[in-house]
Design a protein around this motif. Structure first.
Motif, PDB file in Angstrom:
ATOM      1  N   GLU A 128       0.825  -1.162  -0.050  1.00  0.00           N
ATOM      2  CA  GLU A 128      -0.007  -0.187  -0.024  1.00  0.00           C
ATOM      3  C   GLU A 128       0.766   1.141   0.039  1.00  0.00           C
ATOM      4  O   GLU A 128       1.797   1.171   0.666  1.00  0.00           O
ATOM      5  CB  GLU A 128      -0.850  -0.082   1.307  1.00  0.00           C
ATOM      6  CG  GLU A 128      -2.144  -0.858   1.359  1.00  0.00           C
ATOM      7  CD  GLU A 128      -2.852  -0.953   2.389  1.00  0.00           C
ATOM      8  OE1 GLU A 128      -2.736  -0.034   3.213  1.00  0.00           O
ATOM      9  OE2 GLU A 128      -3.935  -1.788   2.402  1.00  0.00           O
ATOM     10  N   PRO A 129       0.450   2.206  -0.689  1.00  0.00           N
ATOM     11  CA  PRO A 129       1.146   3.654  -0.539  1.00  0.00           C
ATOM     12  C   PRO A 129       0.889   4.420   0.664  1.00  0.00           C
ATOM     13  O   PRO A 129      -0.149   4.094   1.426  1.00  0.00           O
ATOM     14  CB  PRO A 129       0.469   4.392  -1.774  1.00  0.00           C
ATOM     15  CG  PRO A 129      -0.655   3.674  -1.767  1.00  0.00           C
ATOM     16  CD  PRO A 129      -0.694   2.316  -1.571  1.00  0.00           C
ATOM     17  N   TRP A 130       1.899   5.021   1.190  1.00  0.00           N
ATOM     18  CA  TRP A 130       2.011   5.828   2.148  1.00  0.00           C
ATOM     19  C   TRP A 130       1.898   7.243   1.805  1.00  0.00           C
ATOM     20  O   TRP A 130       2.620   7.687   0.840  1.00  0.00           O
ATOM     21  CB  TRP A 130       3.097   5.414   3.193  1.00  0.00           C
ATOM     22  CG  TRP A 130       2.824   4.056   3.820  1.00  0.00           C
ATOM     23  CD1 TRP A 130       3.172   2.919   3.506  1.00  0.00           C
ATOM     24  CD2 TRP A 130       2.286   4.034   5.204  1.00  0.00           C
ATOM     25  NE1 TRP A 130       2.754   1.855   4.340  1.00  0.00           N
ATOM     26  CE2 TRP A 130       2.278   2.705   5.559  1.00  0.00           C
ATOM     27  CE3 TRP A 130       1.768   5.124   6.094  1.00  0.00           C
ATOM     28  CZ2 TRP A 130       1.818   1.993   6.433  1.00  0.00           C
ATOM     29  CZ3 TRP A 130       1.179   4.335   7.246  1.00  0.00           C
ATOM     30  CH2 TRP A 130       1.150   2.882   7.591  1.00  0.00           C
ATOM     31  N   LEU A 131       1.422   8.069   2.712  1.00  0.00           N
ATOM     32  CA  LEU A 131       1.191   9.490   2.683  1.00  0.00           C
ATOM     33  C   LEU A 131       2.358   9.911   3.589  1.00  0.00           C
ATOM     34  O   LEU A 131       2.421   9.780   4.725  1.00  0.00           O
ATOM     35  CB  LEU A 131       0.005   9.995   2.891  1.00  0.00           C
ATOM     36  CG  LEU A 131      -0.142  11.644   2.858  1.00  0.00           C
ATOM     37  CD1 LEU A 131      -0.080  12.023   1.380  1.00  0.00           C
ATOM     38  CD2 LEU A 131      -1.449  12.117   3.483  1.00  0.00           C
ATOM     39  N   ILE A 132       3.358  10.739   3.212  1.00  0.00           N
ATOM     40  CA  ILE A 132       4.290  11.470   3.903  1.00  0.00           C
ATOM     41  C   ILE A 132       4.383  12.805   3.607  1.00  0.00           C
ATOM     42  O   ILE A 132       3.807  13.347   2.693  1.00  0.00           O
ATOM     43  CB  ILE A 132       5.705  10.829   3.621  1.00  0.00           C
ATOM     44  CG1 ILE A 132       6.187  11.185   2.297  1.00  0.00           C
ATOM     45  CG2 ILE A 132       6.042   9.464   3.964  1.00  0.00           C
ATOM     46  CD1 ILE A 132       7.603  10.692   1.882  1.00  0.00           C
ATOM     47  N   PHE A 145       5.808  13.326   9.165  1.00  0.00           N
ATOM     48  CA  PHE A 145       4.840  12.621   9.543  1.00  0.00           C
ATOM     49  C   PHE A 145       4.645  11.740   8.447  1.00  0.00           C
ATOM     50  O   PHE A 145       4.855  11.817   7.302  1.00  0.00           O
ATOM     51  CB  PHE A 145       3.606  13.015  10.004  1.00  0.00           C
ATOM     52  CG  PHE A 145       3.044  14.156   8.740  1.00  0.00           C
ATOM     53  CD1 PHE A 145       1.991  13.678   7.858  1.00  0.00           C
ATOM     54  CD2 PHE A 145       3.457  15.231   8.795  1.00  0.00           C
ATOM     55  CE1 PHE A 145       1.801  14.500   6.858  1.00  0.00           C
ATOM     56  CE2 PHE A 145       2.862  16.112   7.699  1.00  0.00           C
ATOM     57  CZ  PHE A 145       2.007  15.738   6.879  1.00  0.00           C
ATOM     58  N   ARG A 146       4.161  10.344   8.839  1.00  0.00           N
ATOM     59  CA  ARG A 146       3.778   9.357   7.582  1.00  0.00           C
ATOM     60  C   ARG A 146       2.337   8.753   8.147  1.00  0.00           C
ATOM     61  O   ARG A 146       2.069   8.764   9.248  1.00  0.00           O
ATOM     62  CB  ARG A 146       4.742   8.243   7.704  1.00  0.00           C
ATOM     63  CG  ARG A 146       4.487   7.228   6.776  1.00  0.00           C
ATOM     64  CD  ARG A 146       5.563   6.342   6.563  1.00  0.00           C
ATOM     65  NE  ARG A 146       5.482   5.212   7.686  1.00  0.00           N
ATOM     66  CZ  ARG A 146       6.070   4.202   7.898  1.00  0.00           C
ATOM     67  NH1 ARG A 146       6.760   3.974   7.024  1.00  0.00           N
ATOM     68  NH2 ARG A 146       5.892   3.559   9.097  1.00  0.00           N
ATOM     69  N   ALA A 147       1.366   8.538   7.145  1.00  0.00           N
ATOM     70  CA  ALA A 147       0.242   8.152   7.341  1.00  0.00           C
ATOM     71  C   ALA A 147      -0.247   7.074   6.358  1.00  0.00           C
ATOM     72  O   ALA A 147       0.351   7.317   5.225  1.00  0.00           O
ATOM     73  CB  ALA A 147      -1.012   9.231   7.554  1.00  0.00           C
ATOM     74  N   ALA A 148      -1.057   6.341   6.350  1.00  0.00           N
ATOM     75  CA  ALA A 148      -1.639   5.529   5.346  1.00  0.00           C
ATOM     76  C   ALA A 148      -2.583   6.502   4.407  1.00  0.00           C
ATOM     77  O   ALA A 148      -3.294   7.511   4.793  1.00  0.00           O
ATOM     78  CB  ALA A 148      -2.654   4.621   5.999  1.00  0.00           C
ATOM     79  N   ALA A 149      -2.311   6.051   2.956  1.00  0.00           N
ATOM     80  CA  ALA A 149      -2.564   7.124   2.078  1.00  0.00           C
ATOM     81  C   ALA A 149      -4.141   6.921   1.969  1.00  0.00           C
ATOM     82  O   ALA A 149      -4.692   5.717   1.950  1.00  0.00           O
ATOM     83  CB  ALA A 149      -2.090   6.543   0.733  1.00  0.00           C
TER      84      ALA A 149
END
Length: 437
Positions: A128-132, A145-149
């Motif tokens: 899965e891609p991540w949102l950073i 920060f990093r979060a699930a996309a």
């Protein structure tokens, strides 16, 4: 090939196809609209949650001394959000243009983030891609920060699709049952029509939709008219048969009184031929309403009996089939058919070979001869009533040309068929194929 495999798609199949197409189109359209709206709602919800978490994390980290900021960032990290602090004053990477719409939504939810140089990017991390991203603290240091996309909606969409398919499948099954119930009178009507074609009939109960009820009423009326016509013709045939046989009996008595042997024999031959013609005509015209009931008999023994009768008359006939083969048939009609085939072979070829064998689900009666055969272009013509091929068969023919027509009709009454084939080595093969029931 079985009878079922030769059938085209029935009315029930077409209605189910229409229902399935309607459900698929409705499901596809509703799913598309639902996914678009839910996708937008999920993105808005994700943006709101991210904005709230970033505001809280920025405030708590910026209030801590530098030495305690990494620990505070760790406490602010969750399963969904990973937060850490860097003492560097240099920005890592600018925001991705494709995520500018989401960045704007985050800022709209929390205007306090407008001056933090917030940036968002997508990176691949496993399946899965991540949102950073990162944002600037008041002392010009950066919080990362990093979060699930939020674009990772595949599993949730699949679950929604499966949940939506369940009522659609139930609807399709319910529709199939209702269609089958609605079309049941049509199926009964089709079976009744087949019975009429084989000499039977039944008065159907009037049920179903209005159109089907009208069709059943018309069908029942048609049956009554057909039965009346057949009854009238049967009565007329009986009367004609009685009158003709009376005249033939008178002619026979007068023939016996003729003194000249040659003339008497000529008259006797004419009377016998007229008797045969009358019998064949009555057998053909009366065959459509044959009252004979079907019974399980040994067809092999029946065929052998016909051959033995021909041999007793001095004919060159032989039986070469199985000793015993039973089937559910009309004994009288089948015996007449076999007898006609044997007489046909004896008349045109002077000899006949008869066999009865089982081939799969069929019972096959074959009568072969070594005669002149039939021209290939006329094989279908000879089974029609009143058709005779005197020149091609090489002999004068008596009767009305109803022998093979009677055989073909007897085969149809049993649900079978008559097939005529010229043998490669010469002669004709008449094959009577009947279902073994």
């Amino acid at each position: 090939m079985s009878r079922g495999s030769r059938r085209s798609v029935g009315l029930l199949g077409r209605l189910l196809g229409i229902l399935l197409l309607t459900v698929v189109i409705e499901f596809a359209a509703s799913t598309l609209l639902y996914e678009r709206s839910s996708h937008a709602l999920i993105r808005d919800d994700e943006a709101r949650r991210l904005a709230e978490h970033l505001v809280i994390a920025r405030k708590l980290i910026s209030e801590q001394p530098w030495a305690e900021r990494p620990a505070m960032a760790g406490r602010l990290s969750t399963d969904r959000y990973d937060v850490h602090w860097s003492g560097s004053t240099e920005r890592s990477q600018p925001s991705a243009p494709a995520l500018e719409a989401m960045r704007a939504k985050v800022v709209d939810w929390e205007p306090a983030l407008a001056g933090t140089s917030l940036s968002l990017r997508l990176v691949a991390a496993g399946r899965e891609p991540w949102l950073i991203g990162d944002l600037r603290l008041p002392d010009n240091t950066w919080m990362h920060f990093r979060a699930a996309a939020p674009a990772s909606l595949g599993d949730r969409a699949l679950n929604r699709i499966m949940l939506a398919l369940l009522p659609a499948a139930v609807l399709l099954l319910f529709g199939a049952l209702m269609f089958r119930r609605t079309l049941r009178p049509m199926e009964t009507l089709a079976r009744a029509a087949e019975r009429i074609g084989r000499g039977g009939g039944v008065t159907l109960p009037v049920s179903g939709p209005a159109e089907v009820r009208r069709l059943i009423r018309a069908f029942n009326t048609m049956q009554i008219r057909i039965r009346q016509l057949i009854a009238d013709r049967t009565q007329a045939l009986a009367a004609v048969s009685h009158d003709l046989r009376t005249l033939l009996a008178r002619m026979q008595l007068r023939t016996d009184a003729i003194a000249d042997p040659t003339l008497r024999h000529a008259f006797e031959a004419d009377v016998a031929e007229m008797e045969a013609m009358v019998q064949s005509l009555l057998a053909y015209l009366g065959g459509e309403h044959d009252p004979e009931a079907a019974a399980r008999i040994d067809v092999a023994v029946l065929a052998a009996t016909v051959v033995d009768s021909a041999v007793d008359r001095g004919a060159d006939a032989i039986y070469e089939g199985d000793d015993h083969l039973s089937a559910q048939v009309r004994p009288g009609g089948l015996k007449r058919a076999i007898d006609n085939l044997v007489e046909n072979a004896l008349h045109y070829a002077g000899q006949a070979r008869v066999s009865v064998t089982a081939e799969g689900d069929d019972l096959v009666i074959r009568v072969e001869d070594d005669g002149p055969g039939i021209p290939d272009g006329r094989l279908e013509d000879v089974v029609r009533p009143f058709i005779r091929l005197d020149p091609s068969r090489g002999r004068n023919t008596t009767g009305l040309g109803l022998g093979l027509a009677i055989v073909a009709r007897a085969a149809e009454m049993e649900g079978g068929a008559l097939r005529l084939v010229n043998r490669p080595e010469g002669g004709l093969r008449a094959e009577l194929r009947l279902p073994r029931r």
